[in-house]
Design a protein around this motif. Sequence first.
Motif, PDB file in Angstrom:
ATOM      1  N   THR A 120       0.732  -1.779  -0.230  1.00  0.00           N
ATOM      2  CA  THR A 120      -0.089   0.168   0.114  1.00  0.00           C
ATOM      3  C   THR A 120       0.806   1.122   0.238  1.00  0.00           C
ATOM      4  O   THR A 120      -0.315   2.270  -0.416  1.00  0.00           O
ATOM      5  N   GLY A 121       2.143   1.191   0.246  1.00  0.00           N
ATOM      6  CA  GLY A 121       3.012   2.312   1.208  1.00  0.00           C
ATOM      7  C   GLY A 121       2.499   3.170   1.774  1.00  0.00           C
ATOM      8  O   GLY A 121       3.254   4.557   2.398  1.00  0.00           O
ATOM      9  N   VAL A 122       1.648   2.493   2.988  1.00  0.00           N
ATOM     10  CA  VAL A 122       1.290   3.361   4.081  1.00  0.00           C
ATOM     11  C   VAL A 122       2.755   2.602   5.436  1.00  0.00           C
ATOM     12  O   VAL A 122       2.946   2.012   4.906  1.00  0.00           O
ATOM     13  N   SER A 123       2.793   3.359   5.805  1.00  0.00           N
ATOM     14  CA  SER A 123       3.749   3.384   7.011  1.00  0.00           C
ATOM     15  C   SER A 123       3.441   2.549   7.966  1.00  0.00           C
ATOM     16  O   SER A 123       4.614   1.557   7.950  1.00  0.00           O
ATOM     17  N   THR A 124       2.655   2.260   8.316  1.00  0.00           N
ATOM     18  CA  THR A 124       1.961   1.181   9.110  1.00  0.00           C
ATOM     19  C   THR A 124       0.925   1.025   9.076  1.00  0.00           C
ATOM     20  O   THR A 124       0.164   1.635   9.369  1.00  0.00           O
ATOM     21  N   VAL A 125       1.193  -0.278   8.629  1.00  0.00           N
ATOM     22  CA  VAL A 125      -0.879  -0.890   7.914  1.00  0.00           C
ATOM     23  C   VAL A 125      -1.794  -1.623   9.274  1.00  0.00           C
ATOM     24  O   VAL A 125      -0.750  -2.315   9.972  1.00  0.00           O
ATOM     25  N   VAL A 126      -2.994  -1.467   9.904  1.00  0.00           N
ATOM     26  CA  VAL A 126      -3.315  -1.483  10.985  1.00  0.00           C
ATOM     27  C   VAL A 126      -4.793  -2.139  11.307  1.00  0.00           C
ATOM     28  O   VAL A 126      -5.790  -2.198  10.969  1.00  0.00           O
ATOM     29  N   ALA A 127      -5.624  -1.321   9.398  1.00  0.00           N
ATOM     30  CA  ALA A 127      -6.342  -1.849   9.022  1.00  0.00           C
ATOM     31  C   ALA A 127      -6.511  -2.000   7.167  1.00  0.00           C
ATOM     32  O   ALA A 127      -5.484  -1.328   6.220  1.00  0.00           O
ATOM     33  N   ALA A 128      -7.307  -2.187   7.081  1.00  0.00           N
ATOM     34  CA  ALA A 128      -7.940  -2.956   5.021  1.00  0.00           C
ATOM     35  C   ALA A 128      -8.913  -1.624   4.754  1.00  0.00           C
ATOM     36  O   ALA A 128      -9.747  -2.165   5.444  1.00  0.00           O
ATOM     37  N   GLY A 129      -8.879  -1.162   3.814  1.00  0.00           N
ATOM     38  CA  GLY A 129      -9.837  -0.476   3.749  1.00  0.00           C
ATOM     39  C   GLY A 129      -9.637   0.553   2.026  1.00  0.00           C
ATOM     40  O   GLY A 129      -9.157  -0.321   1.603  1.00  0.00           O
ATOM     41  N   ASP A 130      -9.886   1.041   1.382  1.00  0.00           N
ATOM     42  CA  ASP A 130      -9.842   1.808   0.134  1.00  0.00           C
ATOM     43  C   ASP A 130      -8.684   1.513   0.310  1.00  0.00           C
ATOM     44  O   ASP A 130      -7.786   1.239  -1.444  1.00  0.00           O
ATOM     45  N   ASP A 137      -6.063  -4.093  -6.500  1.00  0.00           N
ATOM     46  CA  ASP A 137      -6.172  -4.220  -7.612  1.00  0.00           C
ATOM     47  C   ASP A 137      -5.192  -3.638  -8.322  1.00  0.00           C
ATOM     48  O   ASP A 137      -5.223  -4.488  -9.468  1.00  0.00           O
ATOM     49  N   SER A 138      -4.477  -3.227  -8.032  1.00  0.00           N
ATOM     50  CA  SER A 138      -3.255  -2.598  -9.095  1.00  0.00           C
ATOM     51  C   SER A 138      -2.284  -3.614  -9.268  1.00  0.00           C
ATOM     52  O   SER A 138      -1.551  -3.858 -10.363  1.00  0.00           O
ATOM     53  N   ASN A 139      -2.004  -4.044  -7.967  1.00  0.00           N
ATOM     54  CA  ASN A 139      -1.276  -5.010  -7.614  1.00  0.00           C
ATOM     55  C   ASN A 139      -1.025  -6.324  -6.894  1.00  0.00           C
ATOM     56  O   ASN A 139      -1.394  -7.370  -5.940  1.00  0.00           O
ATOM     57  N   PRO A 140      -2.243  -7.551  -7.839  1.00  0.00           N
ATOM     58  CA  PRO A 140      -2.778  -8.707  -7.346  1.00  0.00           C
ATOM     59  C   PRO A 140      -2.175  -9.905  -6.718  1.00  0.00           C
ATOM     60  O   PRO A 140      -1.876 -10.863  -7.464  1.00  0.00           O
ATOM     61  N   VAL A 141      -0.746  -9.117  -5.768  1.00  0.00           N
ATOM     62  CA  VAL A 141      -0.073 -10.399  -5.302  1.00  0.00           C
ATOM     63  C   VAL A 141      -0.968 -11.253  -4.328  1.00  0.00           C
ATOM     64  O   VAL A 141      -2.251 -11.917  -4.118  1.00  0.00           O
ATOM     65  N   GLY A 142       0.037 -12.715  -4.569  1.00  0.00           N
ATOM     66  CA  GLY A 142      -0.643 -13.918  -3.754  1.00  0.00           C
ATOM     67  C   GLY A 142      -0.572 -13.974  -1.883  1.00  0.00           C
ATOM     68  O   GLY A 142      -1.004 -14.720  -1.761  1.00  0.00           O
ATOM     69  N   GLY A 143      -0.598 -13.229  -2.301  1.00  0.00           N
ATOM     70  CA  GLY A 143      -0.067 -13.748  -0.862  1.00  0.00           C
ATOM     71  C   GLY A 143       0.391 -11.771   0.213  1.00  0.00           C
ATOM     72  O   GLY A 143       0.930 -11.106   0.178  1.00  0.00           O
ATOM     73  N   ILE A 144       0.484 -12.084   1.165  1.00  0.00           N
ATOM     74  CA  ILE A 144       0.363 -10.966   2.465  1.00  0.00           C
ATOM     75  C   ILE A 144       0.391 -11.342   3.784  1.00  0.00           C
ATOM     76  O   ILE A 144       0.184 -12.203   4.360  1.00  0.00           O
ATOM     77  N   THR A 164      -9.614  -7.599   4.097  1.00  0.00           N
ATOM     78  CA  THR A 164      -8.344  -8.299   3.063  1.00  0.00           C
ATOM     79  C   THR A 164      -8.727  -9.129   2.214  1.00  0.00           C
ATOM     80  O   THR A 164      -8.258  -9.270   0.757  1.00  0.00           O
ATOM     81  N   GLN A 165      -9.391 -10.184   2.308  1.00  0.00           N
ATOM     82  CA  GLN A 165      -9.452 -11.671   1.819  1.00  0.00           C
ATOM     83  C   GLN A 165     -10.858 -11.305   1.218  1.00  0.00           C
ATOM     84  O   GLN A 165     -11.076 -11.094  -0.197  1.00  0.00           O
ATOM     85  N   GLN A 166     -11.693 -10.307   1.577  1.00  0.00           N
ATOM     86  CA  GLN A 166     -12.441  -9.833   0.892  1.00  0.00           C
ATOM     87  C   GLN A 166     -12.734  -9.151  -0.544  1.00  0.00           C
ATOM     88  O   GLN A 166     -12.781  -9.442  -1.913  1.00  0.00           O
ATOM     89  N   TYR A 167     -11.704  -8.363   0.172  1.00  0.00           N
ATOM     90  CA  TYR A 167     -11.503  -7.223  -1.748  1.00  0.00           C
ATOM     91  C   TYR A 167     -10.380  -7.917  -2.755  1.00  0.00           C
ATOM     92  O   TYR A 167     -10.863  -8.295  -3.477  1.00  0.00           O
ATOM     93  N   ALA A 168      -9.802  -8.985  -2.071  1.00  0.00           N
ATOM     94  CA  ALA A 168      -9.000  -9.932  -2.861  1.00  0.00           C
ATOM     95  C   ALA A 168     -10.270 -10.574  -3.654  1.00  0.00           C
ATOM     96  O   ALA A 168      -9.824 -11.125  -4.868  1.00  0.00           O
ATOM     97  N   GLN A 169     -10.908 -11.933  -3.329  1.00  0.00           N
ATOM     98  CA  GLN A 169     -11.654 -12.113  -3.612  1.00  0.00           C
ATOM     99  C   GLN A 169     -12.475 -11.400  -4.755  1.00  0.00           C
ATOM    100  O   GLN A 169     -13.218 -11.765  -5.947  1.00  0.00           O
ATOM    101  N   GLU A 170     -12.746 -10.342  -4.376  1.00  0.00           N
ATOM    102  CA  GLU A 170     -13.640  -9.328  -5.545  1.00  0.00           C
ATOM    103  C   GLU A 170     -13.253  -9.130  -6.285  1.00  0.00           C
ATOM    104  O   GLU A 170     -13.880  -9.234  -8.103  1.00  0.00           O
ATOM    105  N   ILE A 171     -11.528  -8.529  -6.288  1.00  0.00           N
ATOM    106  CA  ILE A 171     -11.154  -8.453  -7.481  1.00  0.00           C
ATOM    107  C   ILE A 171     -10.389  -9.103  -8.714  1.00  0.00           C
ATOM    108  O   ILE A 171     -10.639  -9.206  -9.459  1.00  0.00           O
ATOM    109  N   SER A 172     -10.282 -10.755  -8.090  1.00  0.00           N
ATOM    110  CA  SER A 172      -9.123 -11.350  -8.549  1.00  0.00           C
ATOM    111  C   SER A 172     -10.335 -12.876  -8.720  1.00  0.00           C
ATOM    112  O   SER A 172     -10.346 -13.771  -9.543  1.00  0.00           O
ATOM    113  N   GLY A 173     -11.553 -12.946  -7.857  1.00  0.00           N
ATOM    114  CA  GLY A 173     -11.808 -14.449  -7.492  1.00  0.00           C
ATOM    115  C   GLY A 173     -10.773 -15.819  -6.940  1.00  0.00           C
ATOM    116  O   GLY A 173     -10.874 -17.052  -6.944  1.00  0.00           O
ATOM    117  N   ILE A 174      -9.926 -15.413  -6.885  1.00  0.00           N
ATOM    118  CA  ILE A 174      -8.624 -15.869  -6.207  1.00  0.00           C
ATOM    119  C   ILE A 174      -8.265 -16.529  -4.647  1.00  0.00           C
ATOM    120  O   ILE A 174      -8.259 -17.206  -4.233  1.00  0.00           O
TER     121      ILE A 174
END
Length: 315
Positions: A120-130, A137-144, A164-174
């Motif tokens: 994401t480019g965020v310094s410290t991630v503690v939530a998953a949003g937009d 959507d831009s970088n459909p990686v296999g894992g985090i 995060t899992q819901q977003y990945a499913q919506e974007i890639s179906g994977i």
Amino acid sequence: MKQNGLCLGTVLVLICAMLGGCGTQDIDNGDVEQSVQMADSKTGTNDNTLSAESAAKTDTSTAETGESADTAEEDEITSSDADTDSESLDVSDTVDAKIRTMTLTEKVYQMFIVTPEALTGVSTVVAAGDATYQALDSNPVGGIIYFSQNLETWEQTNEMLTNTQQYAQEISGIGVFLAVDEEGGTVARCADNLGTAAFDDMASYGASGDTDTAYSIGSTIGSDIHALGFNLDFAPVADVNINENNELGSRIFSSDASIVAEMTAAVTRGLQDNGVSATLKHFPGLGAGDGNTHNGSVWIDRSYDDLVSTEFVAF
């Protein structure tokens, strides 16, 4: 041999079901009464003959019934096996069909597991949003993979992973691998930050060689982190403790390769029985190293024969 960083190999576990056969019934035949009168001898003989024929027919019927039951049982087993094979083929076909629709770029992205900060480019991630959605959507990686700074509370972690899992499913179906280092002992992100079950270093359990305890550790960790939303654990450690100056120390089960193999196999089963994929690390082995790969390169002086006889046994 020069090893930079950590190489990870995912271990899969296969479960086989066994079915038993069934038997047939035995039918007792009564004694045939014979006439003692000479005048009725012909009739008695005929009665005996008829009774014997009836008994033979009964035995034949019983045998046919038994064969039918056995045949039905075999058909049921064959049908069950066919269903399993069919399900495997269906999954394989689905995967193949999905891969055929992916671009080369998408395939390459699927080979990477990155931190949420790198994604994401965020310094410290503690939530998953937009920001997370747009990044996936831009970088459909296999894992985090998540570390201590990402895990504040049970509720916060669960919401972050679920989104995060819901977003990945919506974007890639994977979907996406959501990973953590939860070995137990000194490397336990969830136990240290979120209060999940804590354990001693693995060397203490390796000393006893109790695989039931090892399975229980894997099962407990798997249950805890799966409830949070994780589906991949970078554990257990399958290195063999060869050099006392290696970076892993008491994170290693034993200096005996066979004990390491048995204990890591048990932990793996425990994790995967609870919906979490295990990872045997750090192939081909840091146990013979004399430094820390987090700080630079480490030289391991091991021949191929050495690896086959020791390190490879555990992996």
